[in-house]
Design a protein around this motif. Structure first.
Motif, short mmCIF file in Angstrom:
data_model
loop_
_atom_site.label_atom_id
_atom_site.label_comp_id
_atom_site.label_asym_id
_atom_site.label_seq_id
_atom_site.Cartn_x
_atom_site.Cartn_y
_atom_site.Cartn_z
N SER A 1 0.77 -1.26 -0.09
CA SER A 1 0.11 -0.37 -0.01
C SER A 1 0.90 1.45 0.43
CB SER A 1 -0.93 -0.29 1.55
OG SER A 1 -1.57 1.32 0.70
N TRP B 1 -0.52 4.86 -0.45
CA TRP B 1 -0.45 6.14 -0.85
C TRP B 1 0.31 7.35 0.22
CZ3 TRP B 1 -3.33 7.21 -4.33
CH2 TRP B 1 -3.91 6.23 -5.16
N SER B 2 1.26 7.15 1.20
CA SER B 2 1.49 6.91 1.81
C SER B 2 2.33 7.69 1.30
CB SER B 2 1.82 6.55 4.11
OG SER B 2 0.71 6.64 4.17
N TRP C 1 1.52 10.60 -1.72
CA TRP C 1 0.95 11.96 -1.55
C TRP C 1 2.43 12.76 -0.57
CZ3 TRP C 1 -2.43 13.01 -4.28
CH2 TRP C 1 -3.58 12.11 -4.62
N LYS D 1 -0.37 10.30 13.80
CA LYS D 1 -0.68 10.99 12.41
C LYS D 1 0.46 12.61 12.74
CE LYS D 1 -5.36 9.40 11.01
NZ LYS D 1 -6.73 9.96 10.58
N THR E 1 -1.72 12.31 2.88
CA THR E 1 -1.04 11.81 3.70
C THR E 1 -1.20 11.05 5.36
OG1 THR E 1 0.96 12.49 2.72
CG2 THR E 1 1.60 11.03 4.44
N TYR F 1 -3.45 7.88 5.64
CA TYR F 1 -3.25 6.87 4.94
C TYR F 1 -2.08 5.94 6.16
CZ TYR F 1 -6.09 7.50 1.22
OH TYR F 1 -7.01 7.90 -0.03
N GLU G 1 -2.11 3.36 8.73
CA GLU G 1 -2.00 1.67 7.31
C GLU G 1 -1.20 1.65 7.60
OE1 GLU G 1 -5.25 -0.06 4.52
OE2 GLU G 1 -6.27 2.33 5.55
N ASP G 2 -0.36 2.50 6.32
CA ASP G 2 0.66 1.91 5.66
C ASP G 2 1.69 1.32 6.50
OD1 ASP G 2 -0.34 2.37 3.26
OD2 ASP G 2 0.00 4.13 3.29
#
Length: 371
Positions: A142, A144-145, A148, A225, A338, A341, A344-345
């Motif tokens: 995965s 996405w992080s 972005w 985060k 960012t 995600y 999870e990443d």
């Protein structure tokens, strides 16, 4: 001199971008320390050699800029992964901040050094000779992080490249529009403005990187985060400061908040990508961020008319710089994405890392043995 710099810069960036994936591939498969040392030695040698090239052989100078880009790609790609191997998460951010603090410091000192040596010796070649003496002799499923945050870094590179190329000339045009300098003194004013901008870059760079790393270290304890949120906030504030600064000729605050992100962005990459693919990921991030960032931003900002009144020359560049503020807003938005995600990443990268797999395997063997 300015002609050589303007043409040498794209050659450096092009070779830097293209060489980064190569070193990323090698760094994930072979001894990183050897590759790092060889790259620094190569870069230092080419830098010294280029100081003896006369303007008559300018094409050799362009070639040397490309070779320096290749050498730079080696340690820019591999050095963060070595730091990640040596330090755990808490100390890793601190060590990355030490590493990345020298990006703005080195850039700022470059302006100071070049202006100082040119004024002292009357020969710009000595800037390269002194700089030589200062130099030391797969991805998670995965992404996405990573995607972005890389786009956020691209926005940072766009703004940094534009500011680094044009701010000294921008300051000169502001002085010319205000009638505080004479047009015939442009070279002297550019040298003085380079010293001023270099000092600002060093100061704000050091303060920004340290503040960013410390804020990340403290806020991670209460928010998982924290890293992307810090980057997003600093980009938004930087964009606002740049916009206001361009109207009143104050650049320092924009650069300060821009520098907050350097170490934090790399730390994000290091914990959302498995260790065996980190060099490749950093190389890909370097390629994208420079290709879409500072490879073109100086020329986009530089598309202004010079054969007009001093007031319009200043205003036209001022309006061009506003683009940087808007790009900074986009960078902040990318970092906000960012944050959606990142948790999870990070968990997925930890589950697929070699250490976690070995731990799971050992636990399985112990359970079987007990049965």
């Amino acid at each position: 001199m300015l002609f050589l710099v303007l043409l040498g810069f794209p050659v450096f960036i092009l070779c830097y971008m293209l060489a980064a994936p190569v070193f990323g591939y090698l760094g994930d498969r072979y001894n990183r320390k050897i590759i790092l040392g060889a790259g620094i030695f190569f870069w230092s040698g080419v830098t010294l050699s280029s100081s003896f090239i006369s303007e008559l052989y300018y094409w050799i100078f362009f070639l040397s800029r490309g070779l320096v880009g290749i050498g730079t790609a080696s340690y820019s790609t591999i050095a963060p992964t070595i730091i990640a191997d040596l330090f755990e998460e808490g100390k890793r951010t601190t060590m990355l901040s030490v590493f990345y603090i020298f990006i703005p410091v080195g850039s700022g000192l470059g302006y100071v050094l070049a202006a100082g040596m040119a004024g002292l010796t009357g020969d710009w070649h000595w800037a390269f000779r002194v700089s030589y003496s200062l130099s030391p002799m797969g991805l998670s499923h995965s992404l996405w992080s990573f995607v972005w945050s890389s786009l956020g870094l691209t926005a940072m590179a766009f703004v940094t490249g534009a500011l680094g190329m044009w701010v000294p000339l921008f300051l000169y045009r502001a002085q010319l529009a205000q009638g505080t300098v004479s047009p015939c003194l442009q070279e002297t004013c550019n040298s003085s403005n380079s010293l001023i901008f270099g000092g600002i870059t060093v100061g704000t760079g050091m303060l920004g990187v340290i503040a960013g790393a410390e804020a990340a270290r403290r806020l991670r304890k209460i928010n998982n985060k924290a890293d992307p949120l810090i980057c997003a906030t600093s980009m938004f504030i930087s964009a606002l400061c740049l916009y206001v600064a361009l109207m009143v000729i104050l650049i320092a605050f924009g650069e300060l908040f821009l520098s907050v992100n350097w170490a934090v962005v790399t730390d994000i990459l290091l914990y959302v990508v498995t260790p065996r693919r980190q060099s490749t990921a950093i190389a890909l991030q370097i390629l994208v961020s420079h290709l879409l960032g500072d490879a073109g931003s100086p020329y986009l900002i530089g598309i202004t008319k010079n054969d007009c009144s001093p007031q319009w020359s200043f205003r036209s560049m001022q309006y061009s710089f506003v683009v940087c503020a808007f790009v900074g807003v986009f960078g902040g938005a990318f970092f906000l994405l960012t944050s959606l995600y990142i948790e999870e990443d990070r968990k997925e990268a930890e589950q697929t890392s070699p250490s976690s797999l070995n731990t799971s395997s050992s636990s399985l063997k112990e359970a079987i043995f007990r049965v």
